[in-house]
Design a protein around this motif. Sequence first.
Motif, PDB file in Angstrom:
ATOM      1  N   TYR A 255      28.478 -45.200 -36.477  1.00 56.59           N
ATOM      2  CA  TYR A 255      27.739 -44.516 -34.891  1.00 56.59           C
ATOM      3  C   TYR A 255      27.399 -43.290 -35.234  1.00 56.59           C
ATOM      4  CZ  TYR A 255      28.671 -49.244 -32.660  1.00 56.59           C
ATOM      5  OH  TYR A 255      28.631 -50.451 -32.610  1.00 56.59           O
ATOM      6  N   GLY A 256      27.595 -42.498 -36.244  1.00 60.29           N
ATOM      7  CA  GLY A 256      27.521 -40.976 -36.436  1.00 60.29           C
ATOM      8  C   GLY A 256      25.825 -40.827 -36.348  1.00 60.29           C
ATOM      9  N   TYR A 257      24.799 -41.575 -36.730  1.00 58.21           N
ATOM     10  CA  TYR A 257      23.450 -41.346 -36.718  1.00 58.21           C
ATOM     11  C   TYR A 257      22.897 -41.345 -35.029  1.00 58.21           C
ATOM     12  CZ  TYR A 257      18.507 -41.728 -37.268  1.00 58.21           C
ATOM     13  OH  TYR A 257      17.051 -41.157 -37.598  1.00 58.21           O
ATOM     14  N   VAL A 258      23.666 -42.592 -34.439  1.00 64.31           N
ATOM     15  CA  VAL A 258      23.355 -42.976 -33.069  1.00 64.31           C
ATOM     16  C   VAL A 258      23.850 -41.685 -32.271  1.00 64.31           C
ATOM     17  CG1 VAL A 258      23.443 -44.192 -31.104  1.00 64.31           C
ATOM     18  CG2 VAL A 258      23.261 -45.172 -33.369  1.00 64.31           C
ATOM     19  N   ILE A 259      25.033 -41.031 -32.634  1.00 62.34           N
ATOM     20  CA  ILE A 259      25.685 -40.016 -31.513  1.00 62.34           C
ATOM     21  C   ILE A 259      24.634 -38.830 -31.905  1.00 62.34           C
ATOM     22  CG2 ILE A 259      27.808 -38.687 -31.308  1.00 62.34           C
ATOM     23  CD1 ILE A 259      29.252 -41.094 -32.069  1.00 62.34           C
ATOM     24  N   ALA A 260      24.499 -38.618 -32.995  1.00 62.59           N
ATOM     25  CA  ALA A 260      23.400 -37.522 -33.496  1.00 62.59           C
ATOM     26  C   ALA A 260      22.068 -37.301 -32.547  1.00 62.59           C
ATOM     27  CB  ALA A 260      23.529 -37.201 -34.750  1.00 62.59           C
ATOM     28  N   ILE A 261      21.666 -38.683 -32.617  1.00 63.50           N
ATOM     29  CA  ILE A 261      20.330 -38.439 -31.838  1.00 63.50           C
ATOM     30  C   ILE A 261      20.804 -38.337 -30.348  1.00 63.50           C
ATOM     31  CG2 ILE A 261      18.612 -40.116 -31.013  1.00 63.50           C
ATOM     32  CD1 ILE A 261      18.826 -41.582 -33.800  1.00 63.50           C
ATOM     33  N   GLY A 262      21.631 -38.970 -29.725  1.00 62.08           N
ATOM     34  CA  GLY A 262      21.934 -38.977 -28.294  1.00 62.08           C
ATOM     35  C   GLY A 262      22.411 -37.404 -28.091  1.00 62.08           C
ATOM     36  N   ALA A 263      23.386 -37.095 -28.547  1.00 57.48           N
ATOM     37  CA  ALA A 263      23.762 -35.589 -28.385  1.00 57.48           C
ATOM     38  C   ALA A 263      22.805 -34.374 -28.548  1.00 57.48           C
ATOM     39  CB  ALA A 263      25.151 -35.298 -29.205  1.00 57.48           C
ATOM     40  N   LEU A 264      21.849 -34.650 -29.602  1.00 59.42           N
ATOM     41  CA  LEU A 264      20.790 -33.504 -29.681  1.00 59.42           C
ATOM     42  C   LEU A 264      19.831 -33.547 -28.692  1.00 59.42           C
ATOM     43  CD1 LEU A 264      20.734 -33.537 -33.765  1.00 59.42           C
ATOM     44  CD2 LEU A 264      21.526 -31.595 -32.140  1.00 59.42           C
ATOM     45  N   TYR A 265      19.489 -34.898 -28.319  1.00 57.44           N
ATOM     46  CA  TYR A 265      18.401 -35.009 -27.322  1.00 57.44           C
ATOM     47  C   TYR A 265      19.033 -34.579 -26.015  1.00 57.44           C
ATOM     48  CZ  TYR A 265      14.213 -37.165 -25.854  1.00 57.44           C
ATOM     49  OH  TYR A 265      12.703 -37.361 -25.274  1.00 57.44           O
ATOM     50  N   ALA A 266      20.027 -34.823 -25.743  1.00 56.81           N
ATOM     51  CA  ALA A 266      20.895 -34.365 -24.551  1.00 56.81           C
ATOM     52  C   ALA A 266      20.809 -32.746 -24.422  1.00 56.81           C
ATOM     53  CB  ALA A 266      22.160 -35.097 -24.380  1.00 56.81           C
ATOM     54  N   ILE A 267      21.294 -32.446 -25.376  1.00 50.60           N
ATOM     55  CA  ILE A 267      21.309 -30.626 -25.273  1.00 50.60           C
ATOM     56  C   ILE A 267      19.978 -30.232 -25.436  1.00 50.60           C
ATOM     57  CG2 ILE A 267      21.963 -28.983 -26.838  1.00 50.60           C
ATOM     58  CD1 ILE A 267      24.126 -30.337 -28.153  1.00 50.60           C
ATOM     59  N   VAL A 268      18.974 -30.712 -26.018  1.00 47.15           N
ATOM     60  CA  VAL A 268      17.664 -30.026 -26.024  1.00 47.15           C
ATOM     61  C   VAL A 268      17.196 -30.265 -24.306  1.00 47.15           C
ATOM     62  CG1 VAL A 268      15.330 -30.244 -26.793  1.00 47.15           C
ATOM     63  CG2 VAL A 268      17.292 -30.532 -28.317  1.00 47.15           C
ATOM     64  N   GLN A 269      17.332 -31.277 -24.038  1.00 47.38           N
ATOM     65  CA  GLN A 269      16.692 -31.599 -22.784  1.00 47.38           C
ATOM     66  C   GLN A 269      17.296 -30.702 -21.779  1.00 47.38           C
ATOM     67  OE1 GLN A 269      17.631 -33.130 -19.545  1.00 47.38           O
ATOM     68  NE2 GLN A 269      16.231 -34.856 -19.165  1.00 47.38           N
ATOM     69  N   GLY A 270      18.723 -30.672 -21.792  1.00 45.54           N
ATOM     70  CA  GLY A 270      19.406 -29.793 -20.728  1.00 45.54           C
ATOM     71  C   GLY A 270      19.433 -28.331 -21.077  1.00 45.54           C
ATOM     72  N   ALA A 271      18.860 -27.996 -22.091  1.00 45.84           N
ATOM     73  CA  ALA A 271      18.964 -26.317 -22.576  1.00 45.84           C
ATOM     74  C   ALA A 271      17.587 -25.598 -22.608  1.00 45.84           C
ATOM     75  CB  ALA A 271      19.753 -26.123 -23.611  1.00 45.84           C
ATOM     76  N   THR A 272      16.552 -26.525 -22.465  1.00 48.41           N
ATOM     77  CA  THR A 272      15.278 -25.926 -22.321  1.00 48.41           C
ATOM     78  C   THR A 272      14.749 -24.994 -21.244  1.00 48.41           C
ATOM     79  OG1 THR A 272      14.257 -27.981 -21.878  1.00 48.41           O
ATOM     80  CG2 THR A 272      14.376 -27.165 -23.987  1.00 48.41           C
ATOM     81  N   GLY A 273      15.579 -25.379 -19.979  1.00 49.15           N
ATOM     82  CA  GLY A 273      15.304 -24.260 -18.810  1.00 49.15           C
ATOM     83  C   GLY A 273      14.908 -25.031 -17.942  1.00 49.15           C
ATOM     84  N   MET A 274      14.770 -26.520 -17.584  1.00 45.65           N
ATOM     85  CA  MET A 274      14.293 -27.190 -16.650  1.00 45.65           C
ATOM     86  C   MET A 274      15.093 -26.903 -15.098  1.00 45.65           C
ATOM     87  SD  MET A 274      12.426 -28.719 -14.438  1.00 45.65           S
ATOM     88  CE  MET A 274      11.006 -29.091 -15.546  1.00 45.65           C
ATOM     89  N   ASN A 275      16.422 -27.056 -15.218  1.00 49.27           N
ATOM     90  CA  ASN A 275      17.477 -26.852 -13.947  1.00 49.27           C
ATOM     91  C   ASN A 275      17.297 -25.360 -13.487  1.00 49.27           C
ATOM     92  OD1 ASN A 275      18.275 -29.286 -14.042  1.00 49.27           O
ATOM     93  ND2 ASN A 275      20.222 -28.934 -14.745  1.00 49.27           N
ATOM     94  N   ALA A 276      17.034 -24.453 -14.558  1.00 44.36           N
ATOM     95  CA  ALA A 276      17.063 -23.037 -14.065  1.00 44.36           C
ATOM     96  C   ALA A 276      15.445 -22.846 -13.230  1.00 44.36           C
ATOM     97  CB  ALA A 276      17.035 -22.178 -15.352  1.00 44.36           C
TER      98      ALA A 276
END
Length: 518
Positions: A255-276
Motif C-alpha cells: 500500500y506504499g504507493y496509495v499512502i504516498a498519493i493520499g498523504a501528499l495530496y492531504a499535505i498539499v491541500q492543507g498547506a497551500t494556505g486556504m485555512n489561513a
Amino acid sequence: MLATATQRNATRYAFIAAFGGFVFGLDAANLSGAIRYISALFALDSFEVGLVATCSIVGVIIALFFTGWLCERFGRKKILLAIALAYSLSSILSALAVNFEMLVVGRFIGGVAFASITVSAMYIGEIAPADQRGRFVSMSQLLIVLGSLVAFVVNYFLVKALPGSALLTEANIWRFMLGFELIANIIWVASLLTVPESPRWLMAKGQKDDARRVFCQTIPDSDISATIADVEASIAEEARQHPVAQLREFFSRPYGYVIAIGALYAIVQGATGMNAVLFFAPMVFEQIGMSVEDSFFQTIILGATAVFGTIVAILFVEMWGRRFLTLAGLSLIFIAHLSTWHGFDSAKYRIDDTAIAAIADQGIDATKLAPLSGRTYDSDVALKRDLASVYSKQELPLATGPVINSTIDINPVFVLFGIFAFYAAFNLSIGPIMWVIFSEIFPNAVRSVAMPFVALVQTIAGFVISYFFPWQLENLGAASTFLIFAIVAGIGLAFMAFILPETKGKSIEQLERDLVRA
C-alpha cells in the motif's frame, strides 16, 4: 421527470445531514470577521490570535480518533444530534466569552463538532441510493462555501452598521458575529429530529424490521430485498476485518504507493494556505490598504468566488477528470500566490502629515504617530514593528488597518488577482477533488482506517499553516508569507504530476489492481 417520494425523502435526509457543512462554513468565516475585534479586546499577540483560529482544528484532530467508534456504538443520527448540540454550545460560549481562555474552550468545542463532515458523509452514503451518493456527498462541500458566504455577508452588514449603531460597538460586535450561527444550529437540531437512523447501522445492530422501514422511505420497493441482502453480506465481511488488522495491512509495503498519493495530496491541500486565507480574509485585504468596511465587502466577493468554483468542480469532475483538475488547479494556485507575493513585495509605506490626518479621520488616535512622521518603509514588517512601539496591544489590531490604508503605495491588482484566483482555483480543484480521490484510491479492505488517516494528515497540515499565519504576517511580512505558499504549491504540483493517476471512470477494484503493488 417528477421525483418520486423515495427520492424526495433521500434528498431531504441527505441535505439535513450535510447541513453541518453549512454550520462549519459559518463558524470559520464568522471568526475571520471577529478576530480583529477579539484581538483588540483581549490584547492578544500573534500566537494567541493563531490559537483562537486553530484551536478548533485541534478539536477536529482529537475528534477523528473517536468519531468512528461513537458512530458504531450509538448510531449516526444520535452522533449528528450530539454534534449539532456541541456546535450550539460552542456558539454560546464563544459569543459570551469573558476572557481569552473561555473563548479558546468554546472554539475547541466547535472543532470537535466539525466531525459532522465525516459523520454526514457516512450517513449520506448509507441512506442514499447508490446512483445518487456522489451527488449527495458533494453537497457538503457546497454547503461549506455557502455557509462561508452567508457569514461574510452578515459580517459586512454588521461592520457597515457599526458607526451609527447604539447597540454595536467595537467591543461587542464580534459577539454578534460569533453568536449569529446559533440560529443555524437551532435549525439543524430541529431538522435532525425528523430524519431516521441509518438503515445500515440498524441492520448491524440486528434491527432488521426498523431498517426495512427506512429503506421503504428512501429506495424503490423493487430494490429493497436486494439492498438488504447486500448490506447483510457487507456487514458479515466487515465483521471479519478487525481494525488492528486493517491498520497492519494498510501500512504494509503493497500500500506504499496509495499512502504516498493520499498523504501528499492531504499535505498539499492543507498547506497551500486556504485555512489561513479563510480565517483571516479581512486581515489580508487590510494589508493592501482597504478600509475596514471595504475589506469586509471583499470577503463577500471571495465567498461568491468559492461557491462558483465548487459548482464548477461538481459539474465537470466527471468530464475533465480528477488528475486534470488537480494539476490545473495547483498551477493556478502557484501563479496566484506569486502574484500576491509580487504585489506585496513592491509595496511602500510612508507616514506623513496627509496620512496622519487620514488616519485621524477614521477614528484612530493619530497623535501617537507623530514620532514616526516622515518615515518611509519598504516592508509591512518594519511598519508594524514601529506601530507596535507606539500603540498598545489593545489599540494595535484596530489601528493597523487604517494606518496601512492611509500610508501604503501599492498596485492592488496583483494582490486582488492572486487572492481571488487562489480561492477559485482551490475550490474547483484540490478542495473538493481531494475527497473524490480519497473515496476512489483506497480499497474496501482498508478504507475505514485509511480515510481517518489522510483526514488527520490534512488537518495537521492546515493547523500548522493557520496557527503560524498571524506570526508570519507580523514577522515575515505578507510578501514572504505568500511566497512560502507559492513554493508549497509548486512543490505539490511537481509531486502530483509525477505520482497522481487518473481515477475517472475506473472501478474501485480496477484501481486496487493498478495501485496496490505486491
